[in-house]
Every structure is written in C-alpha cells, then in structure tokens.
Design a protein around this motif. Structure first.
Motif, mmCIF file in Angstrom:
data_model
loop_
_atom_site.group_PDB
_atom_site.id
_atom_site.type_symbol
_atom_site.label_atom_id
_atom_site.label_comp_id
_atom_site.label_asym_id
_atom_site.label_seq_id
_atom_site.Cartn_x
_atom_site.Cartn_y
_atom_site.Cartn_z
ATOM 1 N N TYR A 5 0.821 -1.205 0.000
ATOM 2 C CA TYR A 5 0.000 0.000 0.000
ATOM 3 C C TYR A 5 0.858 1.258 0.000
ATOM 4 C CZ TYR A 5 -3.315 3.532 1.369
ATOM 5 O OH TYR A 5 -4.071 4.661 1.400
ATOM 6 N N ARG A 6 1.915 1.239 0.770
ATOM 7 C CA ARG A 6 2.772 2.424 0.854
ATOM 8 C C ARG A 6 3.568 2.665 -0.412
ATOM 9 N NH1 ARG A 6 4.931 2.035 7.068
ATOM 10 N NH2 ARG A 6 2.944 2.558 8.018
ATOM 11 N N ARG A 7 3.740 1.665 -1.226
ATOM 12 C CA ARG A 7 4.493 1.816 -2.466
ATOM 13 C C ARG A 7 3.598 1.871 -3.698
ATOM 14 N NH1 ARG A 7 6.902 0.128 1.495
ATOM 15 N NH2 ARG A 7 9.102 0.381 1.902
ATOM 16 N N MET A 8 2.306 1.820 -3.496
ATOM 17 C CA MET A 8 1.360 1.870 -4.597
ATOM 18 C C MET A 8 1.436 3.250 -5.263
ATOM 19 S SD MET A 8 -2.720 1.137 -4.325
ATOM 20 C CE MET A 8 -2.454 -0.378 -3.453
ATOM 21 N N PRO A 9 1.501 3.291 -6.578
ATOM 22 C CA PRO A 9 1.555 4.601 -7.249
ATOM 23 C C PRO A 9 0.313 5.429 -6.912
ATOM 24 C CG PRO A 9 2.034 2.831 -8.793
ATOM 25 C CD PRO A 9 1.575 2.185 -7.520
ATOM 26 N N ALA A 10 0.492 6.713 -6.695
ATOM 27 C CA ALA A 10 -0.622 7.586 -6.316
ATOM 28 C C ALA A 10 -1.690 7.625 -7.405
ATOM 29 C CB ALA A 10 -0.110 8.991 -6.022
ATOM 30 N N ARG A 11 -1.330 7.406 -8.647
ATOM 31 C CA ARG A 11 -2.337 7.456 -9.712
ATOM 32 C C ARG A 11 -3.356 6.323 -9.588
ATOM 33 N NH1 ARG A 11 2.177 5.473 -12.130
ATOM 34 N NH2 ARG A 11 1.940 3.487 -13.190
ATOM 35 N N TRP A 12 -3.024 5.284 -8.817
ATOM 36 C CA TRP A 12 -3.971 4.191 -8.616
ATOM 37 C C TRP A 12 -5.164 4.616 -7.787
ATOM 38 C CZ3 TRP A 12 -1.642 -1.307 -7.770
ATOM 39 C CH2 TRP A 12 -0.855 -1.652 -8.865
ATOM 40 N N VAL A 13 -5.040 5.684 -7.022
ATOM 41 C CA VAL A 13 -6.167 6.131 -6.209
ATOM 42 C C VAL A 13 -6.848 7.344 -6.826
ATOM 43 C CG1 VAL A 13 -5.319 5.143 -4.073
ATOM 44 C CG2 VAL A 13 -4.693 7.474 -4.660
ATOM 45 N N CYS A 14 -6.732 7.469 -8.125
ATOM 46 C CA CYS A 14 -7.407 8.531 -8.856
ATOM 47 C C CYS A 14 -8.419 7.900 -9.799
ATOM 48 C CB CYS A 14 -6.404 9.332 -9.688
ATOM 49 S SG CYS A 14 -5.152 10.161 -8.702
ATOM 50 N N ALA A 73 -4.658 -3.912 0.454
ATOM 51 C CA ALA A 73 -4.300 -2.606 -0.109
ATOM 52 C C ALA A 73 -5.509 -1.938 -0.751
ATOM 53 C CB ALA A 73 -3.166 -2.770 -1.127
ATOM 54 N N ALA A 74 -6.337 -2.716 -1.448
ATOM 55 C CA ALA A 74 -7.556 -2.161 -2.051
ATOM 56 C C ALA A 74 -8.513 -1.666 -0.977
ATOM 57 C CB ALA A 74 -8.228 -3.216 -2.926
ATOM 58 N N ALA A 75 -8.626 -2.410 0.113
ATOM 59 C CA ALA A 75 -9.505 -1.995 1.213
ATOM 60 C C ALA A 75 -9.032 -0.688 1.818
ATOM 61 C CB ALA A 75 -9.556 -3.093 2.277
ATOM 62 N N GLN A 76 -7.738 -0.544 1.982
ATOM 63 C CA GLN A 76 -7.199 0.694 2.548
ATOM 64 C C GLN A 76 -7.482 1.871 1.625
ATOM 65 O OE1 GLN A 76 -5.776 0.738 5.666
ATOM 66 N NE2 GLN A 76 -5.945 2.938 5.492
ATOM 67 N N CYS A 77 -7.307 1.681 0.317
ATOM 68 C CA CYS A 77 -7.620 2.745 -0.642
ATOM 69 C C CYS A 77 -9.100 3.094 -0.591
ATOM 70 C CB CYS A 77 -7.263 2.300 -2.060
ATOM 71 S SG CYS A 77 -5.529 2.285 -2.419
ATOM 72 N N ASP A 78 -9.946 2.088 -0.480
ATOM 73 C CA ASP A 78 -11.382 2.323 -0.435
ATOM 74 C C ASP A 78 -11.772 3.101 0.820
ATOM 75 O OD1 ASP A 78 -14.013 2.189 -1.331
ATOM 76 O OD2 ASP A 78 -14.382 0.259 -0.364
ATOM 77 N N TYR A 81 -10.104 6.834 0.208
ATOM 78 C CA TYR A 81 -10.423 7.633 -0.968
ATOM 79 C C TYR A 81 -11.731 7.234 -1.658
ATOM 80 C CZ TYR A 81 -5.512 8.768 -0.431
ATOM 81 O OH TYR A 81 -4.305 9.156 0.070
ATOM 82 N N GLN A 82 -12.391 6.191 -1.176
ATOM 83 C CA GLN A 82 -13.593 5.650 -1.806
ATOM 84 C C GLN A 82 -13.338 5.268 -3.266
ATOM 85 O OE1 GLN A 82 -14.097 8.693 0.187
ATOM 86 N NE2 GLN A 82 -14.275 7.135 1.774
ATOM 87 N N ILE A 83 -12.148 4.750 -3.509
ATOM 88 C CA ILE A 83 -11.759 4.271 -4.834
ATOM 89 C C ILE A 83 -11.097 2.911 -4.657
ATOM 90 C CG2 ILE A 83 -10.219 4.634 -6.804
ATOM 91 C CD1 ILE A 83 -10.459 7.647 -6.254
ATOM 92 N N ILE A 84 -11.501 1.951 -5.458
ATOM 93 C CA ILE A 84 -10.827 0.658 -5.477
ATOM 94 C C ILE A 84 -10.064 0.587 -6.799
ATOM 95 C CG2 ILE A 84 -11.098 -1.840 -5.487
ATOM 96 C CD1 ILE A 84 -13.659 -1.409 -3.831
ATOM 97 N N PRO A 85 -8.747 0.603 -6.750
ATOM 98 C CA PRO A 85 -7.955 0.630 -7.990
ATOM 99 C C PRO A 85 -8.188 -0.620 -8.845
ATOM 100 C CG PRO A 85 -6.589 1.125 -6.070
ATOM 101 C CD PRO A 85 -7.898 0.652 -5.555
ATOM 102 N N ASP A 86 -8.350 -0.400 -10.143
ATOM 103 C CA ASP A 86 -8.521 -1.516 -11.067
ATOM 104 C C ASP A 86 -7.308 -2.440 -11.041
ATOM 105 O OD1 ASP A 86 -10.986 -0.579 -11.844
ATOM 106 O OD2 ASP A 86 -10.249 0.389 -13.669
ATOM 107 N N GLN A 87 -6.131 -1.870 -10.824
ATOM 108 C CA GLN A 87 -4.918 -2.668 -10.826
ATOM 109 C C GLN A 87 -4.951 -3.733 -9.728
ATOM 110 O OE1 GLN A 87 -5.200 0.591 -11.006
ATOM 111 N NE2 GLN A 87 -3.757 1.468 -12.441
ATOM 112 N N THR A 88 -5.470 -3.386 -8.553
ATOM 113 C CA THR A 88 -5.530 -4.380 -7.488
ATOM 114 C C THR A 88 -6.566 -5.447 -7.804
ATOM 115 O OG1 THR A 88 -7.026 -2.983 -6.199
ATOM 116 C CG2 THR A 88 -4.677 -2.869 -5.664
ATOM 117 N N SER A 89 -7.685 -5.059 -8.431
ATOM 118 C CA SER A 89 -8.689 -6.065 -8.810
ATOM 119 C C SER A 89 -8.127 -7.037 -9.840
ATOM 120 C CB SER A 89 -9.947 -5.379 -9.359
ATOM 121 O OG SER A 89 -10.582 -4.635 -8.349
ATOM 122 N N ILE A 90 -7.372 -6.520 -10.795
ATOM 123 C CA ILE A 90 -6.753 -7.385 -11.808
ATOM 124 C C ILE A 90 -5.753 -8.333 -11.151
ATOM 125 C CG2 ILE A 90 -5.186 -7.382 -13.799
ATOM 126 C CD1 ILE A 90 -6.615 -4.720 -14.622
#
Length: 179
Positions: A5-14, A73-78, A81-90
């Motif tokens: 989660y800490r190394r996830m690119p910031a664009r993943w939560v956009c 990591a997806a749960a933390q983003c959600d 930011y109320q966003i679940i990155p597509d990259q984590t779902s893939i």
C-alpha cells in the motif's frame, strides 16, 4: 499489505482522467496498518489450512496470500479515498485463477472453471445490486470498483463460496458504517 500500500503509485487512487494530487501522497506513505493486520490474520488461516493437509506452503496458498495482500491494499484505498484501484482487482483476479490452477495436482480445468464461474457470479451479482441501487435511490450505492473487486474475489474463492463472501462483506460493511 502495508508495504504494498505504501508503495502503490498515487495514480492508482485517482478516478479515470483525474490528476494525481499531492494530497494523495502523505496518506499513501503513512497509513495501511489496519489492512495489514487483517491480511496477516487471513494469511495465517491459509497457512494453517495448508499445514493441516500435510503441506507447509503450497503454490496455491502462496497465490492466495498474494491476493489477500492486494485485497488489503484495495480496502485501505477504499477506506481513505472511496476508490478501489482496477490494478488491485486485476492482480486479485490473476492470483485467484493461479490459485485455482495450482490447488489440484495435477492442475485441473474443473477447479479453474469453478473459479471463473465464481468471478462471473460475483461480478454480475454486484452489478445487479449496483443497478438496483441506482434505480431505487437515484445515486450510486455501490461503485463499479466494488463490482470489479467482487468479480476478482469470486475468482479467488470460487462459485461455491462467493455468496458467503458477499454476505460476510455486507455484514462487515454494515458494522463498519455503524461505527
């Protein structure tokens, strides 16, 4: 999970087309402990389940743990930011399908087809709920990130467990929102 989660690119939560904001970065670097604790607990359960069958750490369990890390990591983003990155779902989808392939020796197409059916069941069940929520409430109650995530989780748990997962996730969400 915290490390990922800490190394996830910031664009993943956009959202698509949204500019990466510097406001995303401090949270990405400092949070993630709660998701990591849940992930560690689930990984321990997977390892103990594997040990009870006579193995220490099979490839199926390793892929299951990788999927759990991405899910945390997806749960933390959600949560933030109320966003679940597509990259984590893939990633969860791929880990779930690889887990299915390696869950039997020799690899079986039956296990893979059950997990593909689980992915379809999770995706279409949540898509139905999202559409119904939109029609009844006039706003999004369930986002498309949730729909894609449940499809990916369906690939990880299979058709026989996806509806239990939806029930447990719904109850956990209700408890979390009540707190």
């Amino acid at each position: 999970a915290v490390w990922l989660y800490r190394r996830m690119p910031a664009r993943w939560v956009c959202d698509a087309g949204e500019e990466v904001r510097e406001a995303h970065m401090p949270h990405m670097r400092t949070h993630g402990r709660a998701a990591g604790i849940g992930c560690a607990a689930a990984a321990v359960v997977l390892i103990f389940k594997d040990m009870s069958s006579g193995a220490f750490l099979s490839a199926a369990t390793a892929f299951g743990i990788l999927g759990l890390i991405a899910l945390a990591a997806a749960a933390q983003c959600d949560i933030q930011y109320q966003i679940i990155p597509d990259q984590t779902s893939i990633f969860i989808l791929a880990a779930g399908l690889l887990r299915a392939v390696f869950s039997t020796v020799p690899p079986s197409l039956d296990a893979l087809s059950e997990n593909i059916a689980g992915a379809a069941a999770g995706f279409f069940t949540m898509l139905f709920c999202a559409v119904l929520s939109r029609l009844l409430c006039g706003r999004d109650g369930i986002g498309m990130g949730d729909v894609k995530l449940f499809g990916a989780c369906g690939a990880a748990v299979g058709i026989d467990q996806i509806f239990y997962l939806i029930l447990i996730a719904s109850l956990a969400g209700a408890i979390f929102s009540a707190l």
